[in-house]
Design a protein around this motif. Structure first.
Motif, PDB file in Angstrom:
ATOM      1  N   ARG A  87       1.046  -1.247  -0.027  1.00 46.86           N
ATOM      2  CA  ARG A  87      -0.124   0.030   0.003  1.00 46.86           C
ATOM      3  C   ARG A  87       0.733   1.270  -0.099  1.00 46.86           C
ATOM      4  O   ARG A  87       0.575   2.243  -0.582  1.00 46.86           O
TER       5      ARG A  87
ATOM      6  N   ARG B 117       3.787   1.467  -1.370  1.00 47.90           N
ATOM      7  CA  ARG B 117       4.177   1.570  -2.656  1.00 47.90           C
ATOM      8  C   ARG B 117       3.334   2.382  -3.680  1.00 47.90           C
ATOM      9  O   ARG B 117       3.586   3.210  -4.563  1.00 47.90           O
ATOM     10  N   ASP B 118       1.840   1.888  -3.760  1.00 44.59           N
ATOM     11  CA  ASP B 118       0.891   2.533  -4.387  1.00 44.59           C
ATOM     12  C   ASP B 118       0.806   4.018  -4.088  1.00 44.59           C
ATOM     13  O   ASP B 118       0.653   4.838  -5.006  1.00 44.59           O
ATOM     14  N   TRP B 119       0.870   4.327  -2.859  1.00 44.89           N
ATOM     15  CA  TRP B 119       0.758   5.737  -2.473  1.00 44.89           C
ATOM     16  C   TRP B 119       1.734   6.560  -2.878  1.00 44.89           C
ATOM     17  O   TRP B 119       1.870   7.526  -3.502  1.00 44.89           O
TER      18      TRP B 119
ATOM     19  N   ALA C 254       3.697   5.756  -5.547  1.00 42.12           N
ATOM     20  CA  ALA C 254       3.585   5.806  -7.021  1.00 42.12           C
ATOM     21  C   ALA C 254       2.675   6.639  -7.510  1.00 42.12           C
ATOM     22  O   ALA C 254       2.732   7.561  -8.547  1.00 42.12           O
ATOM     23  N   GLN C 255       1.771   7.147  -6.499  1.00 44.04           N
ATOM     24  CA  GLN C 255       0.881   7.941  -7.051  1.00 44.04           C
ATOM     25  C   GLN C 255       1.321   9.584  -6.708  1.00 44.04           C
ATOM     26  O   GLN C 255       0.365  10.535  -6.782  1.00 44.04           O
ATOM     27  N   GLY C 256       2.406   9.746  -6.614  1.00 35.20           N
ATOM     28  CA  GLY C 256       2.941  10.980  -6.219  1.00 35.20           C
ATOM     29  C   GLY C 256       3.028  11.548  -4.713  1.00 35.20           C
ATOM     30  O   GLY C 256       3.212  12.765  -4.988  1.00 35.20           O
ATOM     31  N   ASN C 257       2.641  10.695  -3.797  1.00 31.39           N
ATOM     32  CA  ASN C 257       2.599  11.472  -2.585  1.00 31.39           C
ATOM     33  C   ASN C 257       3.932  11.419  -1.905  1.00 31.39           C
ATOM     34  O   ASN C 257       4.850  10.838  -2.226  1.00 31.39           O
TER      35      ASN C 257
ATOM     36  N   ARG D 268       6.300  10.875   0.937  1.00 36.31           N
ATOM     37  CA  ARG D 268       6.592   9.624   2.024  1.00 36.31           C
ATOM     38  C   ARG D 268       6.127  10.159   3.532  1.00 36.31           C
ATOM     39  O   ARG D 268       5.674   9.436   4.215  1.00 36.31           O
TER      40      ARG D 268
ATOM     41  N   THR E 296      -6.916   8.662   4.971  1.00 38.73           N
ATOM     42  CA  THR E 296      -6.784   7.194   4.887  1.00 38.73           C
ATOM     43  C   THR E 296      -6.262   6.321   6.058  1.00 38.73           C
ATOM     44  O   THR E 296      -5.444   6.690   6.566  1.00 38.73           O
TER      45      THR E 296
END
Ligand code: ATP
Ligand code: MG
Length: 723
Positions: free
Chosen positions: A336, A338-340, A342-345, A347, A607
């Motif tokens: 999760r 990684r997804d986050w 990858a969405q440009g957020n 860290r 989230t």
């Protein structure tokens, strides 16, 4: 248009609090309702609009980091730097007072702070030297007793043994411990608070001075003040000071450390006419997250009762993941994250929270494997690492020869032929003559020791003298560098094979950088070295080594207090772990755990993931647990359960992998492997595929080998025989 921009971005209730007349005030409000914000604006308001001098303000926060942030925010509002503003933690402020008034406090000017680890060692030595029965007296319990008494403001002479011999013995340990600390100029954390209280209580002039000075006392996280902190505050306020405190009874989570939520009621009694402001509108979280938090905390009986609401959106449901074991849980979190990312957020906007520190290791390993930078906030602390403490011990001895705990730490590190027997002789001499080990060393080297032992002791003594002499006129970081050089610690760690030794040497190098980056506060009346050493003891870990890097934040739920993150994981939500085993049977303890859960949930802005594992290996033991009762307390309409999407028949091992998301399934399937498949590797032998990820040349599989354990292998290199 407002009279002042200081009131911009505040709602009516918040404004009312910020602009309240100079009378005692209590802002009691739920999580994320702007309490900390109100405190910041109040300080700016007082300075800018009421014309109060920054000198007259005292602001207390919960961590050093929070203090730095608060100062920054006040300065941003005022658009000028504010000097002479006392802002810090209770410990930090107490320390500052003791440094200024060391004479009144009965301390040597260069007194040293010892952290709880130092304290524990000291107590272990004490128990040993008194030949206390090891089966009866555990150093940790003695430490707990002593700190508990100090937190209540009690010296040994104040404590009644109630005719209980056990208690009498503990009091006597406390007494001996006090003597040792006094002799060595050592001050533990609880002592900072206790002494800061005593110098005000016993010194009318000093008290009058500080009462005149600090007109306004601002306190954040008031629900977690302990008895001695509250007493100090009350003493400082007197009849003329104006305390302005903010807190949330539902977030009181330090009862086990002596915090008393009853201070909220006590405050109103002690300061008659207290203005009470309630805030309920939340600006942090989605309504779904707030509903969950409200529902959980409602199960507590002793509370003042508030309900959080927001004008914002409902947001997404809370996601609950039931993992097979702790590794599966960690993998899920990584996926999760990684997804986050990858969405440009960013860290740093993601936090992984857990109940107990030991849980971090597995998560850390997974993060390292996944190459996701992370930081353990308030966890494994830079200044607590063994090699750093070694170097600091040398530095401390150059500043204060009588520091027994530093002396013991490095007298034979690196080994220089000072054996246990010699050290024991020094201890005996020190006990008999009520002096420090340093003095004892000098005395016995000239009288009692044989030639070899005497030479070794003399060599150590002259090494320390040399360190002090040669670094006297150096800048702080050169001082640190040179002392490390003379200590030959680097040579010692070079002998440690492998990464461990290397890391230690890197850390020593990092200590020199830390000294280089350290900015002494000219207002502190002490040498830069002493200030740096105090800083090391006080701030341990809060600003970790690579603070500039964008990192996922790992921390315990306790350390998360006051913070907020768009994405939050609450891990290890299992009965026995959270709520903690020792609290389950005790109603008060259970309520405190629930408040902690409330703190955890209310850290999330958008989230929230909650994870638990059916099986968990922790402290080397396997536990099989039910999902935490707190999860069941969240109404199901706010929850989305994440179920395994790939079904494979058990064997057990592969079920773990089956809980992975389906995102990687097709890619791996193209490669012709499946979960649970038997494979054979030339070197590692037979195993079963647990997991896979990536595509093409990057595709990797996780295989549990019968003898070699679990490994990740790049499929294109591994040459696996598929069976
Ligand atoms: P906690 O109980 O967790 O310590 P808190 O009550 O101290 O929370 P803050 O951290 O001060 O709450 O505020 C929560 C968030 O809401 C912050 O991001 C803050 O900037 C924002 N906030 C507070 N009040 C307002 C407001 N009136 N308008 C917009 N944002 C606000
Ligand atoms: Mg706050």
């Amino acid at each position: 248009m407002d009279v002042t921009p200081i009131l911009d971005g505040l709602n009516d209730a918040q404004r009312q609090a910020v602009t309240a007349p100079s009378e005692p005030a209590l802002v009691i409000a739920g999580a994320g309702s702007g309490k900390t914000r109100v405190l910041v604006h109040r300080a700016a308001w007082l300075i800018d609009v009421e014309g109060v001098s920054p000198q007259s303000l005292l602001a207390v926060t919960f961590t050093n980091k929070a203090a730095a942030e608060m100062r920054g925010r006040i300065e941003a509002l005022l658009k000028v730097p504010v000097q002479h503003l006392w802002i810090g933690t209770f410990h930090g402020l107490a320390h500052r007072m003791l440094r200024r008034h060391w004479r009144e406090a009965g301390l040597p000017q260069n007194f040293q702070i010892i952290d709880s680890d130092d304290q524990l060692r000291l107590l272990k030595r004490l128990l040993k030297s008194q030949q206390a029965d090891e089966s009866r007296w555990v150093a940790k319990e003695v430490q707990w007793f002593i700190n508990g008494q100090k937190d209540e403001g009690l010296r040994p002479r104040h404590i009644d043994d109630d005719g209980d011999p056990n208690r009498r013995q503990l009091i006597s340990f406390y007494e001996s411990y006090e003597e040792i600390c006094q002799r060595g100029g050592l001050v533990d954390f609880a002592e900072l608070l206790l002494r800061a209280h005593e110098i005000l209580r016993d010194n009318a002039e000093l008290l009058a001075h500080y009462r005149r000075r600090f007109q306004h006392l601002l306190v954040d996280e008031f629900q977690d003040t302990n008895a001695i902190q509250y007493a100090w505050l009350r003493l400082l306020a007197g009849d003329t000071g104006v305390p302005f405190v903010v807190g949330d009874d539902d977030q009181s989570i330090y009862r086990w450390r002596g915090a008393r939520v009853e201070h909220i009621h006590r405050f109103q009694a002690d300061f008659p006419g207290t203005r009470i402001v309630k805030l309920e509108q939340n600006y942090r979280s989605t309504q779904t997250i707030l509903n969950a938090a409200n529902a959980v905390i409602e199960n507590n009986s002793s509370r003042m009762g508030k309900k959080l609401w927001t004008e914002g959106s409902d947001g997404e449901p809370i996601k609950v993941y039931s993992a097979y074991n702790e590794r599966d849980e960690a993998d899920f979190v990584i996926g999760r994250l990684r997804d986050w990312i990858a969405q440009g957020n960013v860290r740093a906007d993601a936090a992984v929270l857990y109940r107990s520190n030991a849980q971090s290791r597995v998560l850390e390993e997974a993060l390292i494997n996944a190459r996701i930078p992370y930081r353990v906030y308030g966890g494994l602390r830079f200044f607590e690492r063994a090699e750093i403490k070694d170097a600091l011990a040398y530095l401390r001895l150059t500043s204060n020869r009588d520091d027994d705990s530093s002396f013991e730490r490095v007298v034979n590190k690196p080994t220089r032929g000072i054996g246990a027997r010699t050290v024991e002789m020094m201890r005996a001499y020190a006990r008999a003559n009520a002096c420090s080990l340093w003095r004892a060393a000098g005395a016995i080297a000239s009288d009692d020791l044989n030639g070899r032992a005497a030479n070794a002791v003399n060599a150590f003594v002259s090494l320390i003298e040399r360190m002090a002499r040669e670094t006297r006129s150096l800048d702080l970081h050169d001082k640190v560098d040179h002392v490390i050089h003379l200590s030959t610690l680097v040579e010692l760690f070079k002998k440690d094979k492998g990464e461990k030794g290397e890391t230690r040497i890197e850390n020593l190098a990092e200590l020199v950088s830390a000294a280089k980056g350290f900015e002494p506060d000219p207002a502190q009346e002490m040498s830069p070295l002493d200030e740096f050493l105090s800083h090391a003891a006080l701030e341990a870990g809060e600003g970790q080594a690579d603070a500039w890097e964008d990192c996922v934040q790992l921390m315990t739920m306790h350390s998360a207090k006051g913070l907020e993150f768009p994405l939050v994981f609450m891990c290890g939500m299992e009965d026995g772990l959270f709520p903690h085993q020792r609290s389950v049977a005790d109603p008060d303890g259970l309520e405190e755990e629930r408040r902690l859960c409330y703190v955890g949930i209310t850290r999330a802005m958008q989230t929230l993931y909650i994870t638990h594992a059916e099986q968990r290996r922790l402290h080397g033991m396997d536990n099989y647990s039910q999902a935490s009762r707190f999860i069941a307390e969240i109404p199901s309409e706010h929850v989305e359960e994440i179920r395994p999407r790939v079904q494979v028949a058990r064997p057990m091992r592969s079920s773990e992998a089956s809980r992975r998301s389906s995102a990687t399934t097709s890619a791996a399937n193209e490669l012709g492997v499946r979960l649970g498949q038997q494979v054979r590797h030339k070197k590692f032998g037979d195993g079963v595929i647990l997991n896979y990820e990536g595509q093409g040349a990057h595709a990797r599989v996780e295989v549990n080998f019968e003898t070699a354990g679990t490994k990740w292998l790049v499929l294109s290199y591994a040459n696996l025989d598929l069976m």
